[in-house]
Design an enzyme around this catalytic site. Structure first.
Site, PDB file in Angstrom:
ATOM      1  N   ALA A  10       0.805  -1.224   0.000  1.00 13.09           N
ATOM      2  CA  ALA A  10       0.000   0.000   0.000  1.00 13.09           C
ATOM      3  C   ALA A  10       0.842   1.280   0.000  1.00 13.09           C
ATOM      4  O   ALA A  10       0.451   2.291  -0.574  1.00 13.09           O
ATOM      5  CB  ALA A  10      -0.930  -0.002   1.205  1.00 13.09           C
ATOM      6  N   THR A  35       0.206   5.524  -1.728  1.00 11.24           N
ATOM      7  CA  THR A  35      -0.338   6.626  -0.927  1.00 11.24           C
ATOM      8  C   THR A  35      -0.056   7.984  -1.577  1.00 11.24           C
ATOM      9  O   THR A  35      -0.867   8.891  -1.495  1.00 11.24           O
ATOM     10  CB  THR A  35       0.179   6.598   0.535  1.00 11.24           C
ATOM     11  N   HIS A  86      -3.327 -10.019  -4.675  1.00 11.02           N
ATOM     12  CA  HIS A  86      -4.645  -9.921  -4.042  1.00 11.02           C
ATOM     13  C   HIS A  86      -5.748  -9.603  -5.045  1.00 11.02           C
ATOM     14  O   HIS A  86      -6.829  -9.171  -4.669  1.00 11.02           O
ATOM     15  CB  HIS A  86      -4.615  -8.876  -2.927  1.00 11.02           C
ATOM     16  N   SER A  99       4.409  -3.728   4.856  1.00  8.80           N
ATOM     17  CA  SER A  99       4.783  -4.000   6.246  1.00  8.80           C
ATOM     18  C   SER A  99       5.421  -5.389   6.373  1.00  8.80           C
ATOM     19  O   SER A  99       6.002  -5.711   7.398  1.00  8.80           O
ATOM     20  CB  SER A  99       3.545  -3.928   7.142  1.00  8.80           C
ATOM     21  N   ASN A 121      10.756   1.146   3.209  1.00 11.95           N
ATOM     22  CA  ASN A 121       9.509   1.265   3.973  1.00 11.95           C
ATOM     23  C   ASN A 121       9.687   2.252   5.117  1.00 11.95           C
ATOM     24  O   ASN A 121      10.750   2.303   5.730  1.00 11.95           O
ATOM     25  CB  ASN A 121       9.084  -0.110   4.528  1.00 11.95           C
TER      26      ASN A 121
END
Ligand code: ZN
Length: 247
Positions: A21, A25, A120, A191, A215
């Site tokens: 994700a 962003t 996904h 993550s 990250n």
């Protein structure tokens, strides 16, 4: 190769890129579980994406479709990080993208469809639960109505992996092969706490790849990484890709 470039960039041609994700962003797509996350702001939305409830309850399906225009926003544009990864591919590196995102932004930025594995699934298509036909989400939304149905009468479901569903075995198998074949495994904006993302990192390292993590927050795999980069993704990824191509 420029002498300032890190050792891990030398001679790298096969690159697996795992994205989560965090890479989207900057395009204005909220993450799911962060403070401004989609599930955090409206936990009931997560219920709509639970497979058993979706299948069993027509009311849940109507609520999902009424909120779908907000989730599936065709005007969202890819950002500098997506663009840099597409350029890396077109610049001659063997780049495969394994993404946890369902936003389609890698393909929009120019990464080849066949080089992107959507772990996904994707918001861009819907699948009929009866006949299995896939169709573009935009066509379904254009038809309007409270709950769109397939021409066969079956229930249409967004082609994303819902809570309580297994990931596509074929996609998983191909992702594992990509991880094992990579020389560099670049994990960006994830993550690394959910499968298969976590397992793919470990698999790549076990087969000799260098792991580099970009990250904002620490991940359980930081100790396994050759380098951990905390710089914002929007500047870090274009810089890394340029160095890999032209360094
Ligand atoms: Zn059907």
């Amino acid at each position: 190769m420029d002498t300032d470039a890190p050792e891990w960039m030398r001679g790298v041609t096969r690159i697996a890129v795992l994205t989560g994700a965090g890479i989207s962003t900057d395009s204005g797509i909220p993450d799911y579980r962060g403070p401004q996350g989609i599930w955090t702001k409206d936990p009931s939305l997560a219920d709509l994406f639970t497979y058993d409830t979706f299948v069993a309850d027509a009311g849940v399906r109507r609520r999902l479709w009424s909120s779908y225009r907000e989730l599936y926003r065709t005007e969202v544009a890819p950002n500098a990080a997506h663009a840099a990864l597409a350029e890396l591919e077109h610049g001659g590196k063997a780049v495969r993208v394994l993404t946890q995102n369902v936003d389609g932004l890698h393909q929009k930025a120019g990464s080849s469809e066949r080089k992107v594995l959507e772990l996904h699934g994707s918001l861009a298509t819907v699948t009929c639960l009866s006949c299995g036909e896939r169709s573009p989400t935009s066509n379904v939304l254009e038809r309007g109505g409270e709950e769109p149905a397939c021409s066969c009468g079956g229930i249409l479901k967004p082609s994303v992996v819902m809570f309580g569903q297994f990931l596509d075995e074929d996609v998983l198998g191909r992702a594992g092969a990509v991880a094992r074949a990579s020389q560099l495994f670049l994990a960006i904006g994830s993550s690394l706490m959910v499968e298969p993302a976590a397992g793919l990192c470990a698999e790549a390292v076990r087969h000799g790849a260098t792991l580099v993590i970009v990250n904002r927050d620490p991940t359980p795999y930081d100790d396994l990484a050759t380098e951990v980069i905390r710089e914002p993704i929007g500047t870090a990824v274009p810089r890394i890709c340029a160095a890999l191509l032209h360094g």
